[in-house]
Design a protein around this motif. Structure first.
Motif, PDB file in Angstrom:
ATOM      1  N   THR A  32     -61.452  -8.584 -47.906  1.00 43.04           N
ATOM      2  CA  THR A  32     -61.973  -7.811 -46.790  1.00 43.04           C
ATOM      3  C   THR A  32     -63.083  -8.606 -46.107  1.00 43.04           C
ATOM      4  O   THR A  32     -63.957  -9.156 -46.781  1.00 43.04           O
ATOM      5  CB  THR A  32     -62.538  -6.466 -47.280  1.00 43.04           C
ATOM      6  N   LEU A  33     -63.030  -8.644 -44.788  1.00 42.38           N
ATOM      7  CA  LEU A  33     -64.028  -9.345 -43.984  1.00 42.38           C
ATOM      8  C   LEU A  33     -64.797  -8.321 -43.162  1.00 42.38           C
ATOM      9  O   LEU A  33     -64.192  -7.441 -42.540  1.00 42.38           O
ATOM     10  CB  LEU A  33     -63.332 -10.340 -43.045  1.00 42.38           C
ATOM     11  N   THR A  34     -66.116  -8.420 -43.170  1.00 42.46           N
ATOM     12  CA  THR A  34     -66.954  -7.516 -42.378  1.00 42.46           C
ATOM     13  C   THR A  34     -67.996  -8.318 -41.616  1.00 42.46           C
ATOM     14  O   THR A  34     -68.310  -9.457 -41.974  1.00 42.46           O
ATOM     15  CB  THR A  34     -67.674  -6.481 -43.257  1.00 42.46           C
ATOM     16  N   GLY A  71     -70.945  -2.657 -32.665  1.00 44.45           N
ATOM     17  CA  GLY A  71     -70.635  -4.082 -32.780  1.00 44.45           C
ATOM     18  C   GLY A  71     -70.044  -4.485 -34.114  1.00 44.45           C
ATOM     19  O   GLY A  71     -69.677  -5.638 -34.316  1.00 44.45           O
ATOM     20  N   SER A  72     -69.910  -3.547 -35.045  1.00 47.33           N
ATOM     21  CA  SER A  72     -69.402  -3.890 -36.380  1.00 47.33           C
ATOM     22  C   SER A  72     -67.877  -3.964 -36.381  1.00 47.33           C
ATOM     23  O   SER A  72     -67.210  -3.367 -35.541  1.00 47.33           O
ATOM     24  CB  SER A  72     -69.879  -2.868 -37.411  1.00 47.33           C
ATOM     25  N   PHE A  73     -67.356  -4.728 -37.337  1.00 49.15           N
ATOM     26  CA  PHE A  73     -65.911  -4.840 -37.515  1.00 49.15           C
ATOM     27  C   PHE A  73     -65.593  -4.941 -38.988  1.00 49.15           C
ATOM     28  O   PHE A  73     -66.456  -5.279 -39.808  1.00 49.15           O
ATOM     29  CB  PHE A  73     -65.339  -6.051 -36.763  1.00 49.15           C
ATOM     30  N   ARG A  74     -64.340  -4.645 -39.321  1.00 48.46           N
ATOM     31  CA  ARG A  74     -63.861  -4.730 -40.703  1.00 48.46           C
ATOM     32  C   ARG A  74     -62.394  -5.104 -40.654  1.00 48.46           C
ATOM     33  O   ARG A  74     -61.615  -4.455 -39.960  1.00 48.46           O
ATOM     34  CB  ARG A  74     -64.040  -3.403 -41.415  1.00 48.46           C
ATOM     35  N   THR A 106     -63.436 -11.746 -53.042  1.00 50.77           N
ATOM     36  CA  THR A 106     -62.494 -10.868 -52.346  1.00 50.77           C
ATOM     37  C   THR A 106     -63.131 -10.182 -51.149  1.00 50.77           C
ATOM     38  O   THR A 106     -62.438  -9.554 -50.362  1.00 50.77           O
ATOM     39  CB  THR A 106     -61.943  -9.786 -53.297  1.00 50.77           C
ATOM     40  N   SER A 107     -64.441 -10.322 -51.008  1.00 48.15           N
ATOM     41  CA  SER A 107     -65.137  -9.706 -49.887  1.00 48.15           C
ATOM     42  C   SER A 107     -66.054 -10.734 -49.245  1.00 48.15           C
ATOM     43  O   SER A 107     -66.847 -11.377 -49.940  1.00 48.15           O
ATOM     44  CB  SER A 107     -65.952  -8.509 -50.382  1.00 48.15           C
ATOM     45  N   VAL A 108     -65.931 -10.894 -47.922  1.00 46.44           N
ATOM     46  CA  VAL A 108     -66.795 -11.814 -47.182  1.00 46.44           C
ATOM     47  C   VAL A 108     -67.535 -11.001 -46.126  1.00 46.44           C
ATOM     48  O   VAL A 108     -66.913 -10.338 -45.299  1.00 46.44           O
ATOM     49  CB  VAL A 108     -65.987 -12.949 -46.508  1.00 46.44           C
ATOM     50  N   ALA A 109     -68.856 -11.060 -46.182  1.00 48.49           N
ATOM     51  CA  ALA A 109     -69.689 -10.387 -45.185  1.00 48.49           C
ATOM     52  C   ALA A 109     -70.325 -11.460 -44.309  1.00 48.49           C
ATOM     53  O   ALA A 109     -71.176 -12.216 -44.773  1.00 48.49           O
ATOM     54  CB  ALA A 109     -70.752  -9.540 -45.865  1.00 48.49           C
ATOM     55  N   LEU A 110     -69.871 -11.554 -43.067  1.00 48.25           N
ATOM     56  CA  LEU A 110     -70.428 -12.549 -42.157  1.00 48.25           C
ATOM     57  C   LEU A 110     -71.814 -12.166 -41.670  1.00 48.25           C
ATOM     58  O   LEU A 110     -72.523 -12.987 -41.107  1.00 48.25           O
ATOM     59  CB  LEU A 110     -69.499 -12.741 -40.948  1.00 48.25           C
ATOM     60  N   GLY A 111     -72.187 -10.920 -41.879  1.00 53.47           N
ATOM     61  CA  GLY A 111     -73.489 -10.466 -41.406  1.00 53.47           C
ATOM     62  C   GLY A 111     -73.467 -10.283 -39.899  1.00 53.47           C
ATOM     63  O   GLY A 111     -72.435  -9.986 -39.304  1.00 53.47           O
TER      64      GLY A 111
END
Length: 137
Positions: A32-34, A71-74, A106-111
């Motif tokens: 999951t990318l956020t 502005g957030s995305f997932r 398994t999870s990447v948070a780009l901030g």
């Protein structure tokens, strides 16, 4: 007769168990990318923007998402691998960070990604029936 209904119930239970385990195993092979997009100058959210995830090896489209009002995305269910994250927002410089998903990540948070606006000066072309008169900046 009683024995056959027990076998049928056991078979159904086995199929349900196998199906549940299979879907769980499949979801653990995905990531999951956020993140969030903001204007770097005003610090305001950039809503309703499409972001894309491309496979790093061949730039094939893997997934897209649209930013929310804040502005957030997932992006969920991204198969393990390496990807290029792309934003193409009219009036802003594109962002292209690389991300990777694997068993330990398994999870990447780009901030928060602060997008730089392009130059605010617009070129104006003045025209007349005789042709181009001037270019103003």
């Amino acid at each position: 007769m009683k024995m056959s209904s027990i076998f049928r119930a056991l078979a159904v239970f086995s199929l349900l168990l196998i199906s549940a385990l299979s879907s769980q195993a499949q979801s653990t092979r995905c990531g999951t990318l956020t993140g969030r997009l903001l204007d770097a100058s005003t610090h305001e959210a950039i809503p309703n923007t499409t972001i894309v995830l491309l496979r790093a090896s061949d730039n094939a489209l893997v997934s897209t998402a649209t930013t929310r009002a804040d502005g957030s995305f997932r992006v969920a269910n991204v198969p393990f691998g390496q990807y290029c994250f792309r934003t193409t927002v009219l009036g802003y410089r594109a962002q292209q960070p690389r991300v990777a998903f694997h068993a330990k990540q398994t999870s990447v948070a780009l901030g928060t990604l602060a997008l730089q606006p392009l130059g605010t000066q617009l070129a104006a072309v003045l025209a007349s029936p005789q042709g181009l008169l001037a270019v103003a900046r």
